[in-house]
Design an enzyme around this catalytic site. Structure first.
Site, PDB file in Angstrom:
ATOM      1  N   CYS A 277     -14.152   1.984 -26.169  1.00  0.00           N
ATOM      2  CA  CYS A 277     -13.939   3.179 -25.347  1.00  0.00           C
ATOM      3  C   CYS A 277     -14.355   4.464 -26.076  1.00  0.00           C
ATOM      4  CB  CYS A 277     -12.488   3.279 -24.889  1.00  0.00           C
ATOM      5  SG  CYS A 277     -11.522   1.790 -25.068  1.00  0.00           S
ATOM      6  N   ARG A 306     -10.573  -7.652 -34.001  1.00  0.00           N
ATOM      7  CA  ARG A 306      -9.133  -7.391 -33.894  1.00  0.00           C
ATOM      8  C   ARG A 306      -8.387  -8.289 -34.849  1.00  0.00           C
ATOM      9  NH1 ARG A 306      -8.147  -6.646 -27.359  1.00  0.00           N
ATOM     10  NH2 ARG A 306      -9.724  -5.023 -27.174  1.00  0.00           N
ATOM     11  N   GLN A 324     -17.037  -8.211 -25.914  1.00  0.00           N
ATOM     12  CA  GLN A 324     -16.544  -7.859 -24.578  1.00  0.00           C
ATOM     13  C   GLN A 324     -17.688  -7.626 -23.609  1.00  0.00           C
ATOM     14  OE1 GLN A 324     -13.484  -5.017 -23.587  1.00  0.00           O
ATOM     15  NE2 GLN A 324     -12.771  -4.951 -25.708  1.00  0.00           N
ATOM     16  N   ASP A 326     -17.927  -5.243 -21.476  1.00  0.00           N
ATOM     17  CA  ASP A 326     -17.125  -4.029 -21.299  1.00  0.00           C
ATOM     18  C   ASP A 326     -17.841  -2.973 -20.461  1.00  0.00           C
ATOM     19  OD1 ASP A 326     -14.966  -2.397 -21.645  1.00  0.00           O
ATOM     20  OD2 ASP A 326     -15.362  -1.896 -23.749  1.00  0.00           O
ATOM     21  N   HIS A 328     -16.968   1.366 -19.109  1.00  0.00           N
ATOM     22  CA  HIS A 328     -16.069   2.481 -18.839  1.00  0.00           C
ATOM     23  C   HIS A 328     -16.655   3.285 -17.698  1.00  0.00           C
ATOM     24  CE1 HIS A 328     -14.913   1.111 -22.842  1.00  0.00           C
ATOM     25  NE2 HIS A 328     -13.700   1.400 -22.406  1.00  0.00           N
ATOM     26  N   LYS A 412      -2.637  -1.614 -16.447  1.00  0.00           N
ATOM     27  CA  LYS A 412      -3.790  -2.494 -16.243  1.00  0.00           C
ATOM     28  C   LYS A 412      -3.550  -3.462 -15.098  1.00  0.00           C
ATOM     29  CE  LYS A 412      -3.514  -4.646 -20.349  1.00  0.00           C
ATOM     30  NZ  LYS A 412      -4.032  -5.556 -21.376  1.00  0.00           N
ATOM     31  N   HIS A 458     -11.296   1.455 -17.483  1.00  0.00           N
ATOM     32  CA  HIS A 458     -11.816   0.484 -18.458  1.00  0.00           C
ATOM     33  C   HIS A 458     -11.837  -0.853 -17.728  1.00  0.00           C
ATOM     34  CE1 HIS A 458     -10.253   2.912 -22.086  1.00  0.00           C
ATOM     35  NE2 HIS A 458      -9.682   3.478 -21.044  1.00  0.00           N
TER      36      HIS A 458
END
Ligand code: TSB
Ligand code: ZN
Length: 586
Positions: A277, A306, A324, A326, A328, A412, A458
């Site tokens: 992000c 992580r 990911q 991912d 945004h 979420k 997200h």
């Protein structure tokens, strides 16, 4: 389907009583044994045992089971007794584990113990009335476990088991476990050479092998095309950032325990990124934006690191280095609903394409009392949470709520699925965030020429390629649909002398049609090579012999069928390319 033992109090009592029966049997066979705790878990029970320098091996479980059966047949009643703290300390004075438990009990705890024959254990209960009813049980495995889960403490042995009321239920559960073992992506991943691990690379750091890389590339292409059609723009950004970047975002304060530690390079302090992000916020900020530009959708197949506890890492499902899918999405407040709906519809479309049916939507909310994890702004949180509920109700999506599962920056909508082995995990996620845009001072100019702060969504449709691949391997039991299969066609010439040339011809034709094809020209019997083709779960096996050579035909078998079908070359290529294009699910 797996029984939900947690929901079934009767089964809980049965399993907990069976844990005592296990302890009693172990005590008979290993008189020096001491016992820590023996709780009920989702699929049965376990007991943590200190055996000094003795070891229980898998092959010893049968012997212990036998002893348990003997005690059960003996049929002793189970008695409950309540004790004062002093009485309890006296009764268990030779057992440091029970003394520890007693000393950690609050003053208002009713201390009780349960006795069956020659065995007494400190326990809250309740239990069945007699060991006689404990008949349908099975010990499943033994593993190591540290006292109080702390690796600095003594290593204990944890024996797992399960108990049911009837033999049928037990059999059904054992069959389920057997099937789950076969479906486990760690087994399939090894057999089909999809990924590997190596201690020199580290725990939770999978290496994707060529077959896995093909699957991953297909997934990437698939979701990239879908996202492009929905107006996403994809970027590449580094998988590190400075500590200051993560201080700005708030990760440093609220997500640090999930991050790898800082490393210093010259005067700069870096971290491996746990999320993308912040990078995407900076890309947004690189330009001035008008309300007319929004929504802006920035996507990336982004590698993150992580910290996951070493006991928690699992195959491709829970890793420390992940990629990911991912994005945004930067929107005006008025656009939240439509944008959120677009994401949910994308999730549903993807699940349909993959034939995924067993999943649950979870609305993940903050825990109001957890001021450490969650940014402290009640109004902002209430607003975000209510907005999400509104969208879900409008979309008429059934969901359940989970307190304390939100991201530190916002609530979420998660999609939960059940792996073959172990507890449920989140696959897709879609998150609403009023915080990060504020922290990065993002703006757009509204229709009155005034600066406003955008809202960020997200979202990760696959979650990570890692976890999604693990899930798909288990869902399909390793029989991937043709479009995802690393090898789509395996060609077996019946006899190399007469048919290899034709087989090579077909091989090249398929290759030119962008089909992943393989030629098995080993001098092995046809039956042997066909069996191997089935073991490897290749979607199509071609058997090319004299008839095929003479008439320019193709004879094929589809995985799962023992019918051989003969068609023209063109027909076969058409059938195959259509199946791949349509992403036909098995
Ligand atoms: C969606 N910032 C958001 C992003 O923009 C984010 O990182 N969300 S997340 O923390 O929920 O992670 C996204 C997805 O990654 C999760 O939904 C889950 O499917 C997957 N994931 C999380 N941790 C792991 C892990 N240790 N191994 C594999 N996949 C994981
Ligand atoms: Zn994010």
């Amino acid at each position: 389907m797996l029984k939900n033992i947690k929901a079934d109090e009767k089964l809980n009592i049965l399993n907990h009583s069976c844990a005592h029966l296990l302890a009693q049997a172990v005590k008979h066979l290993y008189p020096k044994a001491l016992f820590w705790v023996g709780p009920v878990i989702e699929d049965g029970f376990y007991y943590d045992i200190d055996l000094g320098d003795e070891v229980i091996k898998e092959e010893d479980l049968e012997k212990i089971e036998k002893e348990m059966k003997k005690i059960s047949k003996d049929g002793k009643r189970i008695y409950r007794e309540e004790l004062t703290r002093e009485q309890a300390l006296e009764k268990f004075k030779n057992d440091p584990y029970k003394i520890d438990l007693i000393n950690n009990m609050s003053d208002d705890t009713v201390i009780s113990c349960y006795t069956q024959g020659d065995f007494t254990d400190l326990c809250r209960g309740p239990h069945v009335e007699s060991v006689k009813v404990l008949k349908h049980f099975k010990l499943l495995k033994v593993s190591g476990a540290y006292f109080k889960g702390d690796s600095k403490n003594k290593a204990l042995q944890r024996v797992y088991g399960v108990c049911y009321e009837t033999e049928e239920e037990l059999k059904e559960h054992l069959a389920y476990l057997e099937e789950a073992k076969l479906r486990d992506h760690r087994k399939i991943g090894k057999e089909q050479e999809i990924y590997m691990n190596h201690e020199l690379v580290g725990a939770g750091m999978p290496l994707w092998l060529p077959n896995g890389a093909i699957i991953r590339k297909q997934l990437e292409n698939y979701i990239y095309d879908k996202e492009r059609k929905l107006g996403y723009n994809h970027v590449y950004t580094p998988c590190v950032g400075t500590v200051n970047l993560y201080k700005t975002s708030g990760h440093w304060d609220h997500y640090k325990e999930n991050m790898f530690p800082m490393m210093k390079v010259d005067e700069e302090e870096f971290v491996l990124r746990p999320m993308n992000c912040p990078h995407h916020m900076l890309i947004y900020k690189n330009k001035l934006h008008s309300y007319r530009d929004l929504p802006i959708r920035i996507g990336e197949f982004a590698t993150d690191f992580r910290y996951e506890a070493s006991g928690a890492v699992k195959g491709l499902e829970r890793v420390r280095c992940m990629c990911q899918n991912d994005a945004h999405l930067f929107v005006t407040p008025e656009q939240i609903k439509d944008e959120f709906k677009q994401v949910v519809n994308l999730i549903l479309a993807v699940y349909k394409d993959f034939g995924i049916k067993n999943y649950k939507f979870r609305l993940s909310l903050r825990d109001k009392n957890d001021k450490e994890k969650y940014f402290d702004d009640d109004q902002m949180w209430d607003n975000a949470e209510n907005k999400l509920r509104e969208v879900l109700n409008e979309l008429e999506i059934p969901y359940f709520e989970a307190i304390g599962e939100a991201a530190f920056y916002g609530p979420k909508l998660d999609v939960e699925v059940k792996p073959a082995v172990g507890p449920e995990v989140t696959l897709s996620t879609c998150q609403l965030d009023f915080l990060l845009p504020r922290r990065f001072e993002l703006t757009y100019v509204d229709n009155k020429g005034e600066k406003q702060t955008p809202v960020v969504i997200h979202r990760a449709i696959f979650g990570t390629f890692d976890r999604f691949t693990a899930f798909i391997l288990e869902e399909t039991k390793g029989v991937l649909p043709t479009w995802l299969s690393p090898v789509q066609v395996n060609i077996i010439p019946v006899n190399n002398e007469h048919h290899l040339e034709y087989a090579k011809d077909i091989y090249n034709k398929l290759l030119n049609n962008e089909i992943r094809v393989q030629l098995d020209e080993r001098e092995e019997k046809v039956g042997y090579r066909m069996r191997e083709s089935v073991i490897n779960k290749y979607p199509f096996t071609l058997i090319l012999g004299q008839k095929e050579v003479t008439d320019n035909l193709i004879s094929y078998r589809k995985y799962g069928s023992d019918k051989t079908i003969t068609v023209s070359q063109d027909e076969f290529i058409k059938l195959l390319t259509e199946q791949i294009k349509n992403k036909t699910v098995n």
